[in-house]
Design a protein around this motif. Structure first.
Motif, PDB file in Angstrom:
ATOM      1  N   GLU A  14       0.832  -1.208   0.000  1.00 10.84           N
ATOM      2  CA  GLU A  14       0.000   0.000   0.000  1.00 10.84           C
ATOM      3  C   GLU A  14       0.865   1.256   0.000  1.00 10.84           C
ATOM      4  OE1 GLU A  14      -2.462  -0.807   3.386  1.00 10.84           O
ATOM      5  OE2 GLU A  14      -4.019  -1.764   2.166  1.00 10.84           O
ATOM      6  N   ALA A  15       1.974   1.227   0.708  1.00 13.66           N
ATOM      7  CA  ALA A  15       2.883   2.381   0.719  1.00 13.66           C
ATOM      8  C   ALA A  15       3.498   2.587  -0.662  1.00 13.66           C
ATOM      9  CB  ALA A  15       3.969   2.187   1.769  1.00 13.66           C
ATOM     10  N   LYS A  16       3.898   1.497  -1.297  1.00 11.21           N
ATOM     11  CA  LYS A  16       4.467   1.597  -2.649  1.00 11.21           C
ATOM     12  C   LYS A  16       3.424   2.140  -3.620  1.00 11.21           C
ATOM     13  CE  LYS A  16       8.666   0.093  -2.405  1.00 11.21           C
ATOM     14  NZ  LYS A  16       9.791   0.933  -2.770  1.00 11.21           N
ATOM     15  N   ALA A  17       2.214   1.625  -3.523  1.00  8.95           N
ATOM     16  CA  ALA A  17       1.142   2.057  -4.417  1.00  8.95           C
ATOM     17  C   ALA A  17       0.782   3.518  -4.177  1.00  8.95           C
ATOM     18  CB  ALA A  17      -0.086   1.172  -4.238  1.00  8.95           C
ATOM     19  N   SER A  26      -3.582  -2.273  -7.425  1.00 19.22           N
ATOM     20  CA  SER A  26      -3.647  -3.138  -8.613  1.00 19.22           C
ATOM     21  C   SER A  26      -2.620  -2.727  -9.661  1.00 19.22           C
ATOM     22  CB  SER A  26      -5.050  -3.102  -9.222  1.00 19.22           C
ATOM     23  OG  SER A  26      -5.965  -3.722  -8.362  1.00 19.22           O
ATOM     24  N   ASP A  27      -2.452  -1.421  -9.861  1.00 24.48           N
ATOM     25  CA  ASP A  27      -1.436  -0.953 -10.807  1.00 24.48           C
ATOM     26  C   ASP A  27      -0.049  -1.404 -10.378  1.00 24.48           C
ATOM     27  OD1 ASP A  27      -3.216   0.278 -12.485  1.00 24.48           O
ATOM     28  OD2 ASP A  27      -2.874   2.297 -11.691  1.00 24.48           O
ATOM     29  N   TYR A  28       0.225  -1.305  -9.101  1.00 22.40           N
ATOM     30  CA  TYR A  28       1.530  -1.724  -8.574  1.00 22.40           C
ATOM     31  C   TYR A  28       1.743  -3.228  -8.797  1.00 22.40           C
ATOM     32  CZ  TYR A  28       5.338  -2.685  -5.369  1.00 22.40           C
ATOM     33  OH  TYR A  28       6.527  -3.113  -4.827  1.00 22.40           O
ATOM     34  N   ILE A  29       0.745  -4.034  -8.489  1.00 15.37           N
ATOM     35  CA  ILE A  29       0.858  -5.487  -8.657  1.00 15.37           C
ATOM     36  C   ILE A  29       1.028  -5.846 -10.132  1.00 15.37           C
ATOM     37  CG2 ILE A  29      -0.332  -7.701  -8.362  1.00 15.37           C
ATOM     38  CD1 ILE A  29       0.714  -6.428  -5.736  1.00 15.37           C
ATOM     39  N   ARG A  30       0.288  -5.191 -11.014  1.00 19.36           N
ATOM     40  CA  ARG A  30       0.441  -5.441 -12.455  1.00 19.36           C
ATOM     41  C   ARG A  30       1.858  -5.119 -12.911  1.00 19.36           C
ATOM     42  NH1 ARG A  30      -5.029  -3.745 -12.654  1.00 19.36           N
ATOM     43  NH2 ARG A  30      -4.435  -1.576 -12.867  1.00 19.36           N
ATOM     44  N   ILE A  33       4.182  -7.895 -11.819  1.00 17.38           N
ATOM     45  CA  ILE A  33       4.017  -9.084 -12.658  1.00 17.38           C
ATOM     46  C   ILE A  33       4.661  -8.865 -14.025  1.00 17.38           C
ATOM     47  CG2 ILE A  33       2.312 -10.511 -13.870  1.00 17.38           C
ATOM     48  CD1 ILE A  33       0.494 -10.047 -11.363  1.00 17.38           C
ATOM     49  N   ARG A  34       4.452  -7.687 -14.611  1.00 10.47           N
ATOM     50  CA  ARG A  34       5.060  -7.357 -15.906  1.00 10.47           C
ATOM     51  C   ARG A  34       6.581  -7.463 -15.829  1.00 10.47           C
ATOM     52  NH1 ARG A  34       2.805  -2.613 -16.044  1.00 10.47           N
ATOM     53  NH2 ARG A  34       0.681  -3.236 -16.400  1.00 10.47           N
ATOM     54  N   ARG A  35       7.148  -6.894 -14.779  1.00 11.33           N
ATOM     55  CA  ARG A  35       8.611  -6.939 -14.618  1.00 11.33           C
ATOM     56  C   ARG A  35       9.107  -8.372 -14.464  1.00 11.33           C
ATOM     57  NH1 ARG A  35      10.679  -1.869 -11.116  1.00 11.33           N
ATOM     58  NH2 ARG A  35       9.182  -0.336 -11.846  1.00 11.33           N
ATOM     59  N   GLU A  36       8.370  -9.188 -13.714  1.00 18.16           N
ATOM     60  CA  GLU A  36       8.761 -10.584 -13.534  1.00 18.16           C
ATOM     61  C   GLU A  36       8.660 -11.346 -14.845  1.00 18.16           C
ATOM     62  OE1 GLU A  36      10.063 -14.164 -12.027  1.00 18.16           O
ATOM     63  OE2 GLU A  36      10.333 -12.114 -11.320  1.00 18.16           O
ATOM     64  N   GLN A  37       7.656 -11.058 -15.656  1.00  9.79           N
ATOM     65  CA  GLN A  37       7.537 -11.698 -16.968  1.00  9.79           C
ATOM     66  C   GLN A  37       8.733 -11.342 -17.841  1.00  9.79           C
ATOM     67  OE1 GLN A  37       3.644 -10.118 -17.967  1.00  9.79           O
ATOM     68  NE2 GLN A  37       2.719 -12.148 -17.807  1.00  9.79           N
ATOM     69  N   GLU A  38       9.109 -10.067 -17.861  1.00  9.78           N
ATOM     70  CA  GLU A  38      10.258  -9.629 -18.657  1.00  9.78           C
ATOM     71  C   GLU A  38      11.536 -10.280 -18.163  1.00  9.78           C
ATOM     72  OE1 GLU A  38      10.055  -5.403 -18.264  1.00  9.78           O
ATOM     73  OE2 GLU A  38       8.353  -5.219 -19.637  1.00  9.78           O
ATOM     74  N   ARG A  39      11.701 -10.341 -16.849  1.00 12.29           N
ATOM     75  CA  ARG A  39      12.888 -10.962 -16.250  1.00 12.29           C
ATOM     76  C   ARG A  39      12.957 -12.438 -16.625  1.00 12.29           C
ATOM     77  NH1 ARG A  39      13.351 -13.891 -11.716  1.00 12.29           N
ATOM     78  NH2 ARG A  39      15.373 -13.973 -10.697  1.00 12.29           N
ATOM     79  N   SER A  40      11.832 -13.113 -16.536  1.00 12.54           N
ATOM     80  CA  SER A  40      11.770 -14.536 -16.877  1.00 12.54           C
ATOM     81  C   SER A  40      12.106 -14.761 -18.352  1.00 12.54           C
ATOM     82  CB  SER A  40      10.376 -15.065 -16.560  1.00 12.54           C
ATOM     83  OG  SER A  40      10.293 -16.428 -16.853  1.00 12.54           O
TER      84      SER A  40
END
Length: 78
Positions: A14-17, A26-30, A33-40
């Motif tokens: 919540e602090a990050k968001a 939700s924007d933060y979580i998305r 996930i996007r960054r993890e997909q790119e990293r993977s």
């Protein structure tokens, strides 16, 4: 989709968001996930290069030969 988090993690998210970079949690979580997909994807690509290199066998070139060829390919002569 619902996600349960322990209170310390929930507060951190919540602090990050709420930092102004994201409009909500939700924007933060998305973004995570996007960054993890790119990293993977990058890791899978690197692994593919490693697998191809290992399958190609042992080279007879010296390290100096390999370096010189790499510099030529990069457009930089010694």
């Amino acid at each position: 989709m619902n996600i349960s988090l322990p209170d310390p993690m929930k507060q951190w998210v919540e602090a990050k968001a709420g930092s102004g970079r994201y409009s909500n949690v939700s924007d933060y979580i998305r973004d995570l996930i996007r960054r993890e997909q790119e990293r993977s994807d990058r890791i899978a690509e690197m692994q593919q290069h490693v697998d191809e290199a290992r399958a190609s066998g042992t080279s007879n070139e010296t390290m100096a030969d390999i370096r010189a060829r790499a510099l030529r390919v990069a457009g930089t002569e010694l």
